[in-house]
Motif scaffolding. Structure first.
Motif, mmCIF file in Angstrom:
data_model
loop_
_atom_site.group_PDB
_atom_site.id
_atom_site.type_symbol
_atom_site.label_atom_id
_atom_site.label_comp_id
_atom_site.label_asym_id
_atom_site.label_seq_id
_atom_site.Cartn_x
_atom_site.Cartn_y
_atom_site.Cartn_z
ATOM 1 N N ALA A 80 -25.039 -23.231 47.353
ATOM 2 C CA ALA A 80 -25.929 -23.292 46.146
ATOM 3 C C ALA A 80 -27.308 -23.137 46.358
ATOM 4 C CB ALA A 80 -25.507 -24.797 45.520
ATOM 5 N N SER A 81 -27.946 -22.577 45.525
ATOM 6 C CA SER A 81 -29.391 -22.530 45.724
ATOM 7 C C SER A 81 -30.063 -23.720 45.287
ATOM 8 C CB SER A 81 -29.906 -21.382 44.642
ATOM 9 O OG SER A 81 -29.464 -20.246 44.839
ATOM 10 N N GLY A 82 -31.134 -24.238 45.893
ATOM 11 C CA GLY A 82 -32.039 -25.319 45.833
ATOM 12 C C GLY A 82 -32.925 -25.438 47.078
ATOM 13 N N GLN A 83 -33.702 -26.615 46.906
ATOM 14 C CA GLN A 83 -34.528 -27.093 48.035
ATOM 15 C C GLN A 83 -34.018 -27.937 48.745
ATOM 16 O OE1 GLN A 83 -38.487 -27.125 46.340
ATOM 17 N NE2 GLN A 83 -39.397 -26.888 48.317
ATOM 18 N N ALA A 84 -33.840 -27.959 49.914
ATOM 19 C CA ALA A 84 -33.219 -28.947 50.856
ATOM 20 C C ALA A 84 -34.233 -30.134 50.855
ATOM 21 C CB ALA A 84 -32.759 -28.464 52.368
ATOM 22 N N ALA A 85 -33.596 -31.319 50.665
ATOM 23 C CA ALA A 85 -34.320 -32.517 50.795
ATOM 24 C C ALA A 85 -34.190 -33.604 51.798
ATOM 25 C CB ALA A 85 -34.628 -33.358 49.530
ATOM 26 N N LEU A 96 -20.639 -41.409 59.602
ATOM 27 C CA LEU A 96 -22.231 -41.054 59.292
ATOM 28 C C LEU A 96 -22.818 -41.466 60.775
ATOM 29 C CD1 LEU A 96 -24.730 -40.592 57.604
ATOM 30 C CD2 LEU A 96 -24.857 -43.178 57.096
ATOM 31 N N ILE A 97 -23.478 -40.498 61.114
ATOM 32 C CA ILE A 97 -24.425 -40.850 62.463
ATOM 33 C C ILE A 97 -25.884 -40.992 61.716
ATOM 34 C CG2 ILE A 97 -25.222 -39.612 64.495
ATOM 35 C CD1 ILE A 97 -22.712 -37.452 64.218
ATOM 36 N N GLY A 98 -26.369 -40.375 61.047
ATOM 37 C CA GLY A 98 -27.664 -40.569 60.343
ATOM 38 C C GLY A 98 -27.932 -39.657 59.224
ATOM 39 N N ARG A 99 -29.128 -40.082 58.383
ATOM 40 C CA ARG A 99 -29.549 -39.110 57.442
ATOM 41 C C ARG A 99 -31.319 -39.375 57.472
ATOM 42 N NH1 ARG A 99 -27.393 -40.365 52.193
ATOM 43 N NH2 ARG A 99 -29.427 -39.803 51.284
ATOM 44 N N GLY A 100 -31.556 -38.005 57.034
ATOM 45 C CA GLY A 100 -33.279 -38.148 56.981
ATOM 46 C C GLY A 100 -33.595 -37.172 56.234
ATOM 47 N N GLN A 101 -35.036 -36.739 56.403
ATOM 48 C CA GLN A 101 -35.553 -35.845 55.603
ATOM 49 C C GLN A 101 -35.464 -34.471 56.087
ATOM 50 O OE1 GLN A 101 -39.772 -36.319 55.255
ATOM 51 N NE2 GLN A 101 -40.165 -34.723 53.701
ATOM 52 N N VAL A 102 -35.331 -33.301 55.292
ATOM 53 C CA VAL A 102 -35.370 -31.927 55.814
ATOM 54 C C VAL A 102 -36.651 -31.454 55.426
ATOM 55 C CG1 VAL A 102 -34.307 -29.709 55.413
ATOM 56 C CG2 VAL A 102 -32.745 -31.805 55.214
ATOM 57 N N THR A 103 -37.303 -30.502 56.619
ATOM 58 C CA THR A 103 -38.455 -29.809 56.259
ATOM 59 C C THR A 103 -38.326 -28.667 57.055
ATOM 60 O OG1 THR A 103 -39.523 -30.634 58.451
ATOM 61 C CG2 THR A 103 -39.952 -31.907 56.343
ATOM 62 N N ASP A 104 -39.492 -27.427 56.934
ATOM 63 C CA ASP A 104 -39.315 -26.529 57.882
ATOM 64 C C ASP A 104 -39.608 -27.079 59.185
ATOM 65 O OD1 ASP A 104 -42.126 -26.834 57.426
ATOM 66 O OD2 ASP A 104 -42.293 -25.051 56.138
ATOM 67 N N GLY A 109 -40.076 -33.525 59.256
ATOM 68 C CA GLY A 109 -38.786 -34.125 58.921
ATOM 69 C C GLY A 109 -37.668 -34.224 60.028
ATOM 70 N N HIS A 110 -36.800 -34.945 59.804
ATOM 71 C CA HIS A 110 -35.639 -35.195 60.926
ATOM 72 C C HIS A 110 -34.819 -34.278 61.243
ATOM 73 C CE1 HIS A 110 -36.663 -39.171 58.773
ATOM 74 N NE2 HIS A 110 -36.831 -39.715 59.849
ATOM 75 N N PHE A 111 -34.656 -33.382 60.224
ATOM 76 C CA PHE A 111 -33.743 -32.047 60.042
ATOM 77 C C PHE A 111 -34.809 -30.845 59.803
ATOM 78 C CE2 PHE A 111 -30.779 -35.379 59.047
ATOM 79 C CZ PHE A 111 -30.014 -35.569 60.268
ATOM 80 N N LYS A 112 -34.698 -29.847 60.684
ATOM 81 C CA LYS A 112 -35.725 -28.720 60.602
ATOM 82 C C LYS A 112 -35.040 -27.306 60.339
ATOM 83 C CE LYS A 112 -39.334 -31.035 63.268
ATOM 84 N NZ LYS A 112 -40.497 -31.339 62.702
#
Length: 135
Positions: A80-85, A96-104, A109-112
């Protein structure tokens, strides 16, 4: 009334302890029958894409971090289209291992995400995990 103690250093763990923690994280992440995943959601919690990791899901670097690796270097199909957050990292059996912020890759962010600036994803495209390190 409590006062800060002068000259008391912050709590710090040894390099050996840090390595043991990373090894345990890697073992837990790969504890399911299949590979671990990172699901990327937008701010409304709509699932945009599931990134499938290698098994083992990464490698411990000399610098003392766990570098996560995606199974398909060409990326995973965006649903789906959208901005990953938000990214949710889980074992193959859903623990669950972990969750965090997405960035470029330029962000903190935790996930890039690798590719164009920002985290906008388009349905039908491919999402590629950038250099994602867990300390």
């Amino acid at each position: 009334m409590s006062e800060a103690l002068p000259d008391v250093p912050e709590f710090e763990i040894s390099a050996a302890h840090a390595l043991a923690r990373l090894q345990a994280t890697l073992a837990f992440a790969d504890s399911g029958a299949g590979p671990a995943t990172i699901k990327l959601y937008d701010a409304a919690e709509q699932l945009l894409v599931t990134l499938t990791l290698t098994k083992p899901c990464g490698q411990i670097t000399e610098g003392g971090s766990l570098l996560l690796t995606q199974a398909n270097s060409g990326g995973d199909m965006i649903l789906a289209s959208g901005q990953a957050a938000t990214g949710v990292w889980a074992t193959s059996d859903g623990k669950l291992i972990g969750r965090g912020q997405v960035t470029d890759e330029a962000g903190q962010g935790h996930f890039k995400l690798l590719g164009s600036p920002g985290t906008q994803l388009y349905a039908g495209g491919k999402a590629i995990l950038g250099e994602t390190r867990i300390d």
